[in-house]
Write an enzyme that holds these catalytic residues in place. Structure first.
Site, PDB file in Angstrom:
ATOM      1  N   LYS A 114      22.585  16.299 -46.913  1.00 38.16           N
ATOM      2  CA  LYS A 114      22.668  15.006 -47.597  1.00 38.16           C
ATOM      3  C   LYS A 114      23.897  14.211 -47.193  1.00 38.16           C
ATOM      4  CE  LYS A 114      19.835  15.608 -51.709  1.00 38.16           C
ATOM      5  NZ  LYS A 114      19.747  15.514 -53.166  1.00 38.16           N
ATOM      6  N   LYS A 198       9.987  18.132 -44.611  1.00 43.36           N
ATOM      7  CA  LYS A 198       9.585  18.249 -46.007  1.00 43.36           C
ATOM      8  C   LYS A 198       9.079  16.902 -46.554  1.00 43.36           C
ATOM      9  CE  LYS A 198      12.507  18.693 -49.375  1.00 43.36           C
ATOM     10  NZ  LYS A 198      13.508  19.040 -50.396  1.00 43.36           N
ATOM     11  N   LYS A 201      11.193  12.249 -51.331  1.00 45.76           N
ATOM     12  CA  LYS A 201      11.341  10.965 -52.017  1.00 45.76           C
ATOM     13  C   LYS A 201      12.012   9.941 -51.133  1.00 45.76           C
ATOM     14  CE  LYS A 201      12.396  12.952 -56.522  1.00 45.76           C
ATOM     15  NZ  LYS A 201      13.464  13.330 -57.443  1.00 45.76           N
TER      16      LYS A 201
HETATM   17  P1  AMP Z   1      13.957  16.795 -56.353  1.00 49.48           P
HETATM   18  O1  AMP Z   1      12.933  15.819 -55.918  1.00 49.48           O
HETATM   19  O2  AMP Z   1      14.872  17.158 -55.216  1.00 49.48           O
HETATM   20  O3  AMP Z   1      14.646  16.469 -57.635  1.00 49.48           O
HETATM   21  O4  AMP Z   1      13.130  18.111 -56.624  1.00 49.48           O
HETATM   22  C1  AMP Z   1      12.465  18.409 -57.831  1.00 49.48           C
HETATM   23  C2  AMP Z   1      11.746  19.720 -57.665  1.00 49.48           C
HETATM   24  O5  AMP Z   1      10.654  19.560 -56.724  1.00 49.48           O
HETATM   25  C3  AMP Z   1      12.621  20.846 -57.111  1.00 49.48           C
HETATM   26  O6  AMP Z   1      12.275  22.055 -57.759  1.00 49.48           O
HETATM   27  C4  AMP Z   1      12.261  20.887 -55.658  1.00 49.48           C
HETATM   28  O7  AMP Z   1      12.460  22.172 -55.106  1.00 49.48           O
HETATM   29  C5  AMP Z   1      10.764  20.521 -55.677  1.00 49.48           C
HETATM   30  N1  AMP Z   1      10.353  19.875 -54.418  1.00 49.48           N
HETATM   31  C6  AMP Z   1      10.845  18.733 -53.894  1.00 49.48           C
HETATM   32  N2  AMP Z   1      10.230  18.420 -52.723  1.00 49.48           N
HETATM   33  C7  AMP Z   1       9.324  19.417 -52.500  1.00 49.48           C
HETATM   34  C8  AMP Z   1       8.370  19.674 -51.448  1.00 49.48           C
HETATM   35  N3  AMP Z   1       8.217  18.844 -50.410  1.00 49.48           N
HETATM   36  N4  AMP Z   1       7.601  20.776 -51.549  1.00 49.48           N
HETATM   37  C9  AMP Z   1       7.741  21.608 -52.608  1.00 49.48           C
HETATM   38  N5  AMP Z   1       8.602  21.435 -53.618  1.00 49.48           N
HETATM   39  C10 AMP Z   1       9.397  20.349 -53.578  1.00 49.48           C
END
Ligand code: AMP
Ligand code: TRP
Length: 333
Positions: A114, A198, A201
């Site tokens: 990041k 991956k 967002k």
């Molecule tokens: P975040 O969007 O980083 O706040 O992630 C929220 C949750 O979604 C966390 O538990 C991440 O590990 C999961 N997550 C985010 N992106 C992915 C993805 N592409 N595949 C699987 N899990 C994800």
């Protein structure tokens, strides 16, 4: 065994299929197990480790809460709240930050990713973010933390902090050592445009992800345009492993349908790409569109969403405050 579940999602907008299949779907399943007590947090303090527009942040806090509710989290069964309303999280973060070691934080790969090339310009908050996450988890004596694969390293750091605190202050078992709950299958949903990246967002291309607020046409179009290769549909898992884009689409289909990869392989054996993509798009519309419809409905009732968060935060505060007081006592304040 009854589990104490805690997890958090950042309100940074564009919640997508990866968040749902990798994390939120699991939150709902854990809530269904009677013995579990579940706490799900909209981690708005984590969100400000990178620059946020105040108006958009406020909207995203409500949207993430609406996504929790629309996906099936029930405020009568689980505690749902946003982190910034419970000051104990920040307080705990300072206390635990004096136990965590620089060397441990320096190893965190998410910070490196990041912060990018210019680390000097990253916020200090981004660097110490895993300590705040440890505080979130440890203040509730959480035993299990459902997260996606990318958060495993942060969970290990949480365990290290808890172990060192218990050792340094000679209070064995005071901080509970939490276990990560990472789905064995389909735990990393990849971009629809690049099977090696991956689904995220922050990807500038909206075509790379299915947002949980997408309507039917958007879902269908994105699947239609999803990258594939020029071969035939795969015949077996070995074939699939060599083809990241198809592997991802087969994984998404299997996860959405709650079936094994092998079943998906046999279901589409001998069929062509357009048949597979049509079926995948239909399955996604069936499972994801009701969530999107419900999010949009809930977002029209801001008062209700705010009420859910207030009630959740009162319950969370009681638990967290007591733990912070216990920590302070042990430290010698
Ligand atoms: P975040 O969007 O980083 O706040 O992630 C929220 C949750 O979604 C966390 O538990 C991440 O590990 C999961 N997550 C985010 N992106 C992915 C993805 N592409 N595949 C699987 N899990 C994800
Ligand atoms: N760091 C997590 C993410 O970016 C979010 C998070 C914050 C979290 N606190 C948490 C996840 C506590 C699990 C438990 O996805």
């Amino acid at each position: 065994m009854s589990k104490k579940i805690f997890s958090g999602v950042q309100p940074t907008g564009n919640l997508h299929l990866g968040n749902y299949l990798g994390a939120i779907k699991n939150f709902v399943n854990l809530q269904k197990e009677d013995k579990n007590s579940c706490i799900y947090c909209v981690v708005d303090l984590h969100a400000i480790t990178v620059k946020q527009d105040p108006i958009i942040l406020k909207r995203n806090i409500r949207e993430t809460t609406a996504t929790f509710l629309a996906s099936g989290l029930d405020p009568k069964k689980s505690i749902i709240f946003n982190q910034s309303t419970v000051p104990s999280h920040s307080e705990g973060s300072w206390l635990l930050g004096c136990v965590a070691r620089m060397g441990w934080l320096n190893r965190m790969t998410q910070f490196k990713e990041k912060a990018g090339k210019d680390k000097e310009k990253a916020s200090v908050g981004l660097y110490i973010y895993p300590i705040l996450m440890a505080s979130d988890i440890l203040l509730y004596n959480s035993t299990h933390v459902p997260v996606g694969e990318d958060q495993k390293q942060h969970l290990e750091l949480t365990r290290d902090i808890a172990q060192k605190f218990n050792l340094d202050f000679n209070c064995p078992n005071f901080l509970t050592i939490p276990e990560p709950l990472i789905q064995k299958k389909f735990s990393r949903i990849m971009s629809l445009k690049d099977g090696k990246k991956k689904m995220s967002k922050s990807d500038p291309s909206d075509q790379s992800r299915i947002n949980l607020t997408d309507d039917k046409d958007q879902i269908v179009n994105k699947i239609k345009k999803a990258k594939t290769d020029s071969g035939e549909l795969p015949r077996n898992e070995d074939d699939l492993k060599k083809r990241p884009e198809i592997n991802n689409l087969y994984g998404i289909f299997s996860s959405v349908q709650d079936q094994e990869l092998g079943e998906t392989l046999s279901e589409f054996k001998g069929k062509n790409f357009s048949e597979f993509k049509n079926t995948l798009a239909e399955a996604l519309v069936e499972k994801i569109f009701p969530i999107s419809r419900e999010i949009n409905k809930l977002l029209k009732d801001e008062k209700y969403i705010d009420q859910v968060l207030i009630e959740g935060s009162i319950k969370a505060e009681k638990i967290a405050k007591k733990k912070v007081n216990d920590i302070k006592n042990i430290i010698g304040f």
